[in-house]
Design a protein around this motif. Structure first.
Motif, short mmCIF file in Angstrom:
data_model
loop_
_atom_site.label_atom_id
_atom_site.label_comp_id
_atom_site.label_asym_id
_atom_site.label_seq_id
_atom_site.Cartn_x
_atom_site.Cartn_y
_atom_site.Cartn_z
N GLY A 7 0.82 -1.20 0.00
CA GLY A 7 0.00 0.00 0.00
C GLY A 7 0.85 1.25 0.00
O GLY A 7 2.05 1.19 -0.22
N ASP A 8 0.24 2.35 0.28
CA ASP A 8 0.91 3.64 0.34
C ASP A 8 1.57 3.78 1.70
O ASP A 8 0.89 3.99 2.71
N ILE A 9 2.89 3.67 1.75
CA ILE A 9 3.59 3.69 3.04
C ILE A 9 3.44 5.03 3.76
O ILE A 9 3.56 5.09 4.97
N GLN A 11 0.67 6.52 4.01
CA GLN A 11 -0.66 6.48 4.62
C GLN A 11 -0.82 5.33 5.62
O GLN A 11 -1.69 5.40 6.49
N GLU A 12 -0.01 4.29 5.50
CA GLU A 12 -0.15 3.11 6.37
C GLU A 12 0.36 3.39 7.78
O GLU A 12 1.26 4.19 7.97
N ASP A 13 -0.23 2.71 8.75
CA ASP A 13 0.27 2.76 10.13
C ASP A 13 1.42 1.78 10.25
O ASP A 13 1.23 0.57 10.22
N ILE A 14 2.65 2.29 10.34
CA ILE A 14 3.83 1.43 10.43
C ILE A 14 4.40 1.41 11.85
O ILE A 14 5.51 0.95 12.07
N SER A 15 3.63 1.86 12.81
CA SER A 15 4.12 2.01 14.18
C SER A 15 4.51 0.68 14.84
O SER A 15 5.29 0.67 15.78
N TYR A 21 10.76 -2.73 4.20
CA TYR A 21 11.51 -2.82 2.95
C TYR A 21 10.91 -1.82 1.98
O TYR A 21 9.71 -1.86 1.73
N VAL A 22 11.73 -0.91 1.47
CA VAL A 22 11.21 0.11 0.57
C VAL A 22 12.02 0.20 -0.71
O VAL A 22 13.23 -0.05 -0.73
N TYR A 23 11.33 0.53 -1.76
CA TYR A 23 11.94 0.85 -3.05
C TYR A 23 11.27 2.12 -3.52
O TYR A 23 10.24 2.10 -4.18
N LEU A 24 11.80 3.24 -3.06
CA LEU A 24 11.18 4.54 -3.29
C LEU A 24 12.19 5.53 -3.84
O LEU A 24 13.39 5.38 -3.65
N MET A 25 11.67 6.55 -4.47
CA MET A 25 12.51 7.66 -4.88
C MET A 25 12.99 8.37 -3.61
O MET A 25 12.25 8.44 -2.62
N PRO A 26 14.22 8.87 -3.59
CA PRO A 26 14.76 9.50 -2.38
C PRO A 26 13.90 10.60 -1.78
O PRO A 26 13.80 10.72 -0.57
N GLU A 27 13.24 11.39 -2.61
CA GLU A 27 12.42 12.48 -2.06
C GLU A 27 11.21 11.95 -1.30
O GLU A 27 10.73 12.58 -0.37
N GLY A 30 12.60 10.11 2.19
CA GLY A 30 12.99 11.08 3.21
C GLY A 30 11.82 11.52 4.08
O GLY A 30 12.01 11.89 5.24
N LYS A 31 10.60 11.45 3.57
CA LYS A 31 9.41 11.81 4.34
C LYS A 31 9.08 10.78 5.42
O LYS A 31 8.30 11.04 6.32
N LEU A 32 9.68 9.60 5.33
CA LEU A 32 9.38 8.52 6.27
C LEU A 32 10.25 8.52 7.51
O LEU A 32 9.94 7.85 8.49
N VAL A 33 11.33 9.24 7.49
CA VAL A 33 12.33 9.17 8.57
C VAL A 33 11.71 9.28 9.95
O VAL A 33 12.01 8.49 10.83
N GLY A 34 10.84 10.20 10.17
CA GLY A 34 10.23 10.37 11.49
C GLY A 34 9.17 9.34 11.84
O GLY A 34 8.76 9.24 12.98
N LYS A 35 8.74 8.56 10.87
CA LYS A 35 7.68 7.57 11.10
C LYS A 35 8.21 6.19 11.48
O LYS A 35 7.46 5.36 11.96
N PHE A 36 9.50 5.92 11.26
CA PHE A 36 10.03 4.59 11.53
C PHE A 36 9.96 4.28 13.02
O PHE A 36 10.45 5.05 13.84
N PRO A 37 9.37 3.14 13.40
CA PRO A 37 9.29 2.80 14.83
C PRO A 37 10.64 2.38 15.41
O PRO A 37 11.55 1.99 14.68
N ALA A 38 10.76 2.47 16.72
CA ALA A 38 11.99 2.08 17.42
C ALA A 38 12.30 0.61 17.16
O ALA A 38 11.40 -0.22 17.05
N ASN A 39 13.58 0.29 17.05
CA ASN A 39 14.09 -1.06 16.83
C ASN A 39 13.64 -1.68 15.52
O ASN A 39 13.69 -2.89 15.35
#
Length: 87
Positions: A7-9, A11-15, A21-27, A30-39
């Motif tokens: 799905g759309d990462i 929009q998804e709850d990744i908490s 695993y991502v295959y995305l354009m760098p721009e 970069g929007k995901l950095v703050g959404k990545f959960p601990a560990n």
């Protein structure tokens, strides 16, 4: 238990994710950095996440598979030592 979400990462709850695993354009990545959960283990295929310094880079190339194509994987572990690359 494994749960694969296609799905759309952004929009998804990744908490609760433990591996992303991502295959995305760098721009976009970069929007995901703050959404990545601990560990969480983050693996990016072919394109690094510009705001992060990879812990490990693995290149799989033609000598491994007898082909002219090569693949690059970037690894990060989201932890208290999650470093952002300097601007």
């Amino acid at each position: 238990m494994v749960k694969i979400i296609h799905g759309d990462i952004l929009q998804e709850d990744i908490s609760r994710a433990t591996i992303i695993y991502v295959y995305l354009m760098p721009e976009l990545s970069g929007k995901l950095v703050g959404k990545f959960p601990a560990n969480c283990l983050i693996i990016a295929y072919d394109k690094p996440i510009p705001a992060l310094i990879p812990e490990k880079i693995i290149n799989v190339g033609n000598s491994d598979f007898n082909t002219s194509r090569s693949w690059t994987y970037y690894y990060w572990r989201r932890s208290k030592d999650f470093y952002y690359a300097p601007d």
